[in-house]
Each structure stands twice: as C-alpha cells, then as structure tokens.
Write a protein that holds these residues in place. Structure first.
Motif, PDB file in Angstrom:
ATOM      1  N   TYR A   7      15.713   2.768   0.929  1.00 20.58           N
ATOM      2  CA  TYR A   7      15.620   2.192   2.266  1.00 20.58           C
ATOM      3  C   TYR A   7      15.231   0.722   2.164  1.00 20.58           C
ATOM      4  O   TYR A   7      14.604   0.282   1.195  1.00 20.58           O
ATOM      5  CB  TYR A   7      14.626   2.958   3.138  1.00 20.58           C
ATOM      6  CG  TYR A   7      13.171   2.775   2.772  1.00 20.58           C
ATOM      7  CD1 TYR A   7      12.420   1.725   3.300  1.00 20.58           C
ATOM      8  CD2 TYR A   7      12.530   3.653   1.895  1.00 20.58           C
ATOM      9  CE1 TYR A   7      11.084   1.544   2.972  1.00 20.58           C
ATOM     10  CE2 TYR A   7      11.201   3.488   1.557  1.00 20.58           C
ATOM     11  CZ  TYR A   7      10.483   2.439   2.097  1.00 20.58           C
ATOM     12  OH  TYR A   7       9.166   2.253   1.764  1.00 20.58           O
ATOM     13  N   THR A   8      15.639  -0.027   3.152  1.00 24.68           N
ATOM     14  CA  THR A   8      15.279  -1.439   3.253  1.00 24.68           C
ATOM     15  C   THR A   8      14.635  -1.674   4.613  1.00 24.68           C
ATOM     16  O   THR A   8      14.934  -0.969   5.583  1.00 24.68           O
ATOM     17  CB  THR A   8      16.513  -2.349   3.111  1.00 24.68           C
ATOM     18  OG1 THR A   8      17.477  -2.007   4.130  1.00 24.68           O
ATOM     19  CG2 THR A   8      17.140  -2.185   1.734  1.00 24.68           C
ATOM     20  N   LYS A   9      13.769  -2.656   4.680  1.00 21.19           N
ATOM     21  CA  LYS A   9      13.082  -2.962   5.933  1.00 21.19           C
ATOM     22  C   LYS A   9      13.292  -4.422   6.293  1.00 21.19           C
ATOM     23  O   LYS A   9      13.025  -5.319   5.487  1.00 21.19           O
ATOM     24  CB  LYS A   9      11.587  -2.659   5.825  1.00 21.19           C
ATOM     25  CG  LYS A   9      10.831  -2.884   7.133  1.00 21.19           C
ATOM     26  CD  LYS A   9       9.360  -2.540   6.992  1.00 21.19           C
ATOM     27  CE  LYS A   9       8.630  -2.755   8.311  1.00 21.19           C
ATOM     28  NZ  LYS A   9       7.174  -2.472   8.196  1.00 21.19           N
ATOM     29  N   GLU A  50       6.085   3.814   6.242  1.00 17.80           N
ATOM     30  CA  GLU A  50       6.679   3.765   4.913  1.00 17.80           C
ATOM     31  C   GLU A  50       6.080   4.808   3.967  1.00 17.80           C
ATOM     32  O   GLU A  50       6.751   5.257   3.029  1.00 17.80           O
ATOM     33  CB  GLU A  50       6.545   2.362   4.325  1.00 17.80           C
ATOM     34  CG  GLU A  50       7.419   1.327   5.026  1.00 17.80           C
ATOM     35  CD  GLU A  50       7.480   0.017   4.285  1.00 17.80           C
ATOM     36  OE1 GLU A  50       8.051  -0.013   3.183  1.00 17.80           O
ATOM     37  OE2 GLU A  50       6.932  -0.980   4.813  1.00 17.80           O
ATOM     38  N   GLN A  51       4.845   5.192   4.187  1.00 15.02           N
ATOM     39  CA  GLN A  51       4.243   6.243   3.365  1.00 15.02           C
ATOM     40  C   GLN A  51       4.989   7.564   3.549  1.00 15.02           C
ATOM     41  O   GLN A  51       5.216   8.305   2.584  1.00 15.02           O
ATOM     42  CB  GLN A  51       2.766   6.416   3.728  1.00 15.02           C
ATOM     43  CG  GLN A  51       2.050   7.541   2.968  1.00 15.02           C
ATOM     44  CD  GLN A  51       2.013   7.307   1.471  1.00 15.02           C
ATOM     45  OE1 GLN A  51       2.106   6.167   1.010  1.00 15.02           O
ATOM     46  NE2 GLN A  51       1.882   8.377   0.701  1.00 15.02           N
ATOM     47  N   ILE A  62      14.288  -0.326   9.887  1.00 17.06           N
ATOM     48  CA  ILE A  62      14.374   0.295   8.573  1.00 17.06           C
ATOM     49  C   ILE A  62      15.731   0.973   8.460  1.00 17.06           C
ATOM     50  O   ILE A  62      16.140   1.704   9.371  1.00 17.06           O
ATOM     51  CB  ILE A  62      13.244   1.316   8.343  1.00 17.06           C
ATOM     52  CG1 ILE A  62      11.900   0.606   8.207  1.00 17.06           C
ATOM     53  CG2 ILE A  62      13.514   2.156   7.090  1.00 17.06           C
ATOM     54  CD1 ILE A  62      10.718   1.555   8.048  1.00 17.06           C
ATOM     55  N   LEU A  99       8.161   7.867   4.351  1.00 15.36           N
ATOM     56  CA  LEU A  99       9.456   7.724   3.689  1.00 15.36           C
ATOM     57  C   LEU A  99       9.320   7.840   2.174  1.00 15.36           C
ATOM     58  O   LEU A  99      10.172   8.444   1.500  1.00 15.36           O
ATOM     59  CB  LEU A  99      10.086   6.381   4.057  1.00 15.36           C
ATOM     60  CG  LEU A  99      10.412   6.175   5.542  1.00 15.36           C
ATOM     61  CD1 LEU A  99      11.030   4.799   5.757  1.00 15.36           C
ATOM     62  CD2 LEU A  99      11.330   7.267   6.061  1.00 15.36           C
ATOM     63  N   LYS A 100       8.262   7.284   1.607  1.00 19.10           N
ATOM     64  CA  LYS A 100       8.066   7.352   0.161  1.00 19.10           C
ATOM     65  C   LYS A 100       7.844   8.792  -0.306  1.00 19.10           C
ATOM     66  O   LYS A 100       8.301   9.187  -1.380  1.00 19.10           O
ATOM     67  CB  LYS A 100       6.887   6.474  -0.243  1.00 19.10           C
ATOM     68  CG  LYS A 100       7.187   4.986  -0.116  1.00 19.10           C
ATOM     69  CD  LYS A 100       5.958   4.131  -0.415  1.00 19.10           C
ATOM     70  CE  LYS A 100       6.280   2.649  -0.243  1.00 19.10           C
ATOM     71  NZ  LYS A 100       5.092   1.785  -0.477  1.00 19.10           N
ATOM     72  N   ASN A 123      11.763  -6.979   8.483  1.00 14.71           N
ATOM     73  CA  ASN A 123      10.548  -7.219   9.272  1.00 14.71           C
ATOM     74  C   ASN A 123      10.815  -8.052  10.514  1.00 14.71           C
ATOM     75  O   ASN A 123      10.159  -7.885  11.544  1.00 14.71           O
ATOM     76  CB  ASN A 123       9.494  -7.917   8.403  1.00 14.71           C
ATOM     77  CG  ASN A 123       8.949  -7.011   7.326  1.00 14.71           C
ATOM     78  OD1 ASN A 123       8.689  -5.833   7.572  1.00 14.71           O
ATOM     79  ND2 ASN A 123       8.772  -7.542   6.125  1.00 14.71           N
TER      80      ASN A 123
END
Length: 322
Positions: free
Chosen positions: A310-312, A296-297, A319, A299-300, A314
């Motif tokens: 984006y959505t994740k 996610e880092q 993603i 992607l950010k 779990n």
C-alpha cells in the motif's frame, strides 16, 4: 469527592487544605485517579469552547448539518487532542417546545478522527464518544426532558430519573430512556442508525420511509440491537460484545469481511482507502487493535496474512492498496 472542588483543583484555584484533601482522595483508590484524569481532559477541551445561546441556534426540522472549517479540521488532526468546537449554529437542531422565552446555553463537543473522549453530563449521565462524533448538550438541564443531540457514535450510561426522561436525538431517530446503558451509531449521511441495548429499556421512534407519513415505534429489550436503514427497522440479538470496547480505545473485529473493516477505518480515521487488490475483500479477519496506533497498524497486521502493498498520499489523505 465534591465535583466543584475537583474542578477548582484542576483550575488551580484551591487552598492548601483543599489540595491536601484531593491528594488524600487520590491515594485512596486508582479509580479516583482515573476520574480526575477524565475531568482534566474535559477541562482541557473546554478551553477551546464557548457557550452558545439557544437564540443564536438554527432550528430546522430534524436535520443535522455538518460544516467543518478546513483549517480547524487540519489542526485537530495535527494536534491529535480532543477539542470543543462551539458551533451549534452549524447544526440544524430541534426547537424545544417548552420554555421558549428561556435562553439555554449549549455546549458542542467534537471528537477528531482517530480519537475518543469521555465526559459526564450535568445530570451525572456518563457518555463515551467515538471518533468523528459531535454531541450537543445544554450546560444544565431544565425542568423538562433531558435532551442531547448526537451525530456520530456514543455509549450512554444514563442516570435514572423517572420525572425527567433522557432523549437522544439523531438525524434519523429519537431514543427515549429513563436510566440504562446503550450504544448508538448514528453518523449523518450513512442512512443507517444502530442502537444496541446493554441494560434497561429504551423506546425508539423514527419516521417510516414511505408516503404514509407514519412513525416506527419499538421498545427494545436487553441485548437487543435495532438497525434503521433507509427508513426500515430490523431487530436482532447482540452477538459481538467486544465491539463496544471502542470506548476503551480498542477496534475489535470478529470474523469481519475486510471490506467492512476498510469502511470502518475510513469512517473512524477520516481517510480514503482505495482497494485495487479486489481479491483481498473476500477474506475475513478477527483481531483487536488500539485506536491510537492508527490505520496503518491495521494494514500492517493484515499484510502478515495476505500479500499486498500500500502507498499513502499524505497530501490527498488517500491510501491505495495494491
């Protein structure tokens, strides 16, 4: 410092005098501290491992078969530590031609997604293992070749020994060396194996992708990269040496298409990434990320240059980029 003494120190099985000797050695150089930390990490991994005898192993041709148990796999991701999963019987290995009556104990080291590890083999060869990598190696090398089996990505710094060649077997290729440094990316199921030579010389052998039944043989030169894809070998010069910093815990991208970045993130972090915003794939990116910061880092940071959300999920480990 004697490796046996360091091992006993880690296990807490040393005298007061031996403890003082190790402490003095640690004070001499920061490199000694790093060496002890690496050995301690390997010891922690070994607590989850048990040796497997060669007689218990399945040997069928040149195939490596992965069979992960879901509960163990989930524990690995939750714990986020390095574990040894002693399951050589879950791999299809080559049957050694020599010493058939001699039972050899093997270790299997598996690195969970998003992690990496460093270890020293019985002959003092150093190996760095990338995420989702499995290495099978004997507890001690016999009188013949030094052979290991790799499924994943590893960087080898091989201890020279002219009388005992070092052989790395993968799903698609065998790599033979005497003493050298090289990187192998050979994840089973990808139909691609890539070898990059940094020092020394290696001889690679693979089967041709045709009906001839012949083999491909190539002796690599320094700074050369050989890629085997669908049975065809291409050779080129290494242009991005930052890539090999993965063994230092860095993901490095050099003018890399976002689509290629996504593929690597899926591989290294074992997550499915659906890209609904297709125009994002036409861009390229250059940058470095710490593996421990997670997918996610990355992607950010990409969001800072390109507008997307984006959505994740779990539960499904997916993603979705919109």
């Amino acid at each position: 410092m004697d490796k046996e003494l360091l091992q006993r120190y880690i296990e807490g099985n040393v005298s007061r005098e031996e403890t003082e000797a190790v402490v003095d050695w640690l004070d001499e150089d920061k490199a000694n501290v790093r060496e002890l930390i690496a050995l301690h990490k390997l010891y922690d991994i070994s607590l989850f491992n048990k040796p497997v005898l060669e007689s218990e192993t399945i040997f069928i041709k040149n195939k490596l078969v992965k069979k992960y148990r879901k509960i163990v796999y989930e524990l690995l991701k939750i714990a986020a530590i390095f574990l040894i999963f002693a399951a050589v019987s879950q791999l299809f290995l080559h049957k050694p031609e020599k010493n058939m009556n001699h039972e050899i104990a093997y270790q299997t080291l598996f690195i969970p997604p998003g992690q990496r590890a460093e270890l020293m083999l019985p002959d003092s060869t150093k190996v760095w293992l990338n995420a989702k990598t499995r290495l099978v190696y004997p507890v001690s090398f016999g009188e013949g070749d030094r052979m290991v089996i790799l499924d994943g990505e590893a960087y080898f710094d091989v201890r020279p020994n002219e009388n005992k060649p070092f052989i790395v077997k993968t799903e698609m290729m065998d790599i033979n060396v005497l003493g050298t440094e090289f990187n192998i990316m050979a994840y089973s199921g990808l139909n691609t194996t890539r070898v990059a030579l940094l020092k020394g010389s290696v001889d690679i052998k693979a089967l041709k992708n045709d009906s001839s039944g012949g083999t491909i043989n190539h002796i690599m030169k320094i700074n050369e990269q050989a890629t085997l894809h669908n049975g065809k070998l291409t050779v080129s010069q290494i242009t991005d040496f930052d890539y090999f910093k993965w063994k230092e815990g860095l993901l490095c991208f050099n003018n890399e298409p976002v689509g290629s970045m996504i593929a690597k993130l899926q591989l290294y972090f074992d997550i499915k990434i659906n890209v609904e915003k297709k125009d994002l794939l036409k861009y390229k990116y250059t940058g470095k990320f710490r593996t421990k910061d997670g997918v996610e880092q990355v992607l950010k940071v990409l969001q800072l240059e390109h507008k997307f959300t984006y959505t994740k999920d779990n539960e499904l480990n997916v993603i979705t980029i919109k």
